[in-house]
Write an enzyme that holds these catalytic residues in place. Sequence first.
Site, PDB file in Angstrom:
ATOM      1  N   LEU A 314       0.944  -1.125   0.154  1.00 30.46           N
ATOM      2  CA  LEU A 314      -0.118  -0.033   0.028  1.00 30.46           C
ATOM      3  C   LEU A 314       0.900   1.332  -0.037  1.00 30.46           C
ATOM      4  CD1 LEU A 314      -2.361  -1.326   2.643  1.00 30.46           C
ATOM      5  CD2 LEU A 314      -3.040  -1.069   0.405  1.00 30.46           C
ATOM      6  N   GLN A 367       8.146  -4.365  -3.366  1.00 24.50           N
ATOM      7  CA  GLN A 367       7.589  -4.253  -4.691  1.00 24.50           C
ATOM      8  C   GLN A 367       8.067  -3.321  -5.602  1.00 24.50           C
ATOM      9  OE1 GLN A 367       3.475  -2.290  -5.552  1.00 24.50           O
ATOM     10  NE2 GLN A 367       2.837  -4.275  -5.910  1.00 24.50           N
ATOM     11  N   CYS A 400      -0.514  -1.083 -10.802  1.00 27.27           N
ATOM     12  CA  CYS A 400      -0.948   0.241 -10.284  1.00 27.27           C
ATOM     13  C   CYS A 400      -1.540   1.044 -11.447  1.00 27.27           C
ATOM     14  CB  CYS A 400       0.476   1.039  -9.976  1.00 27.27           C
ATOM     15  SG  CYS A 400       0.323   2.625  -9.243  1.00 27.27           S
ATOM     16  N   LYS A 440       2.178  -9.042  -9.592  1.00 26.81           N
ATOM     17  CA  LYS A 440       0.805  -8.302  -9.240  1.00 26.81           C
ATOM     18  C   LYS A 440       0.029  -7.867 -10.534  1.00 26.81           C
ATOM     19  CE  LYS A 440      -1.892  -5.301  -6.258  1.00 26.81           C
ATOM     20  NZ  LYS A 440      -1.849  -4.202  -5.271  1.00 26.81           N
ATOM     21  N   ARG A 537      -7.524  -2.277   1.073  1.00 28.51           N
ATOM     22  CA  ARG A 537      -8.385  -1.377   1.773  1.00 28.51           C
ATOM     23  C   ARG A 537      -9.056  -2.210   3.117  1.00 28.51           C
ATOM     24  NH1 ARG A 537     -12.954   0.625  -1.987  1.00 28.51           N
ATOM     25  NH2 ARG A 537     -13.026  -1.364  -2.418  1.00 28.51           N
TER      26      ARG A 537
END
Length: 672
Positions: A314, A367, A400, A440, A537
């Site tokens: 995040l 990441q 992203c 991802k 989230r």
Amino acid sequence: MSELPPGTAPIKAEYLLSTQPRPAPDDDAAEGSTSHVTNDERGDSRDARSTGPQRRKFSKEERKNRTGANKGRRFQKIRDEVELCWKIAKGNSCEFGSECRNTHDVAAYLAAKPRDIHFPSAQDIIEDPPFVKPFPEDETMADADSPSLDRSTTCPVFETMGACNTGLKCRFLGAHSTKNEDGSWAVTVNEEKQALTAVTERELNFIDGDTLKKIRSKKYPHPITDAYLKYLQDEEKKPQSKPKENANQAVFDAADFEQQENGSIPNLVVSAVPSESVNAPEDGPSQVDTPDVPMRAVEKKRLNWKGLTYLAPLTTVGNLPFRRLCVDYGADITCGEMGLANSFLSGSKEEWSLIRRHPSEKIFGMQIAGSKPSFLVPAAEILGREYASGLDFVDINCGCPIDLVYKTGSGSALLDAAGRLGKIVVGMNKALGEVPVIVKLRTGVKDGRNNAHKLMPRLACEWNASALTLHGRTRQQRYSRLADWDYIKQCVQAVRAREEEENLTPVPIFGGGDCFSAQDYWEKTEHSGVDGIMIGRGALIKPWVFTEVKERREWDISARERLELARKYAEYGLNHFGSDTPGVNTTRRYLCEALSFQYRYIPIGLLETLPPRINDRPPAFKGRNELETLLASGNSQDWVKISEMFLGPAPEGWTFIPKHKSNSYGTEESQG
């Protein structure tokens, strides 16, 4: 409850203050940008974040004002009025002497230093105002020689580590300082505790200044990268023997890349340079080993993640203190914030700090985002050499959605560049040695053009990705619609079928999107066939979701327990950012960032039906006590008040502006 609009959280009537739902927070803003495509561009004049048939139409100006990001956020670094030299603060001598730009006068510094902060214990938290037991104002506890010191305080860093690394600059200095007979000041050290916590509390994955200097000056060696990029260039020069439709695809695989016997790519058989040779004198003897047999994909560390809980990477809010908090509540796998390959290669100290790891993070990865092999592979080679034992995996970001990343060809832009992505994964696999590469993804770039089901089998079976994570939305959808778990199931089946066909060991596949409860987690896992769910989230709003998942229950957490969570976050922040004035206020800023999500939690004891849903919008409501009501406040000034319970009064003029405009109602004008 029939009078409540669809999509409204089903709060019991006795707790309702209004029947109109609050504006929906813009989670696109939380990712760093507003939506890249407006409703008008989609041919839709409705508010994309409203749900149900009773959606009211808003004007363009209303939508702009109600949602989006506060792009003008500035967080000034608060410093002491008198700056004490760091070396003097730690009890050392300063080689600059009188020419040092900061003062060496400890007495003057202590005279101007604000009074020590009191950090409450968990037992000091109560459910009635003022919610934290007040400390008695006992003037006898103040130091006669320095009124800023308070001997009744405790320093969270000293209590944890046995020593405070900010020395005399600590805002809890009264807990660990003494005045010597000659009038000088000394900082207390508990050597026994320091030794005991060296392994359990001391952060990992630091990079030294000499190595950063070599990276910045382009003197850090990349033998594996150089050989691989040369191989790619040679392949591009060869006549195309493949059908035209494959021209933009990766026409090689990892097995071809690693074969030596055919002699086609001899330069790739290069061992990693030992880390000690990186900082060796440039005119010294070469310490590069003789060529070794390159590692094959089957020799990578196997990731056995089935049944484990995974905290998603995040940006901004996924820092080390927050990850520690999630680990306390049951997160098994954690991943650092997204870093940019270009910034790593430029030697950015801030970017390299994103790899910092706490020992409690048992499975930890980082990441990285980038657009080309020439950026990602050399960054991976440095990571593999410097952090071989400190990283359990490296995650390539292909999901992203924000413009800043997408327009550079990074993030979700790689979903439409399979050939480039394949070259990146193969090259990073080579450069990272034993460290596994995972990817991802989102389902695709545009609505109606999902392509993850085509990419994922190639990633797992051709390019040897060690694990895959799939967020069930396209880039275009952002958070405007529910995640598509039926499509996630289709992608899992496509990968498993390819693995079975080629007799390959299955790689872990994690899904993601809208997971907010234990029931959500286990139903989605069973339905889709994933090995687990990456939670983002949901963890921001309620970090204890991992406890719920592991215990297969919905936790009606009390307001006191939630405030204790904020206290623990503040403690972890001080240990990470420092307990001096800048560290305290950096901790305050990130605690407020965390509260800008946690206020959205609706206590399940207030709901008529379970489980809670992440996209349900609550009307104004009151809690079961005053503390629960305070924790549900969307007013950012209340989050600052909560921070003051643990970090002392905010500096004069200090305000917090959240990323989400809809979170700061009633305060934006005063914050500027």
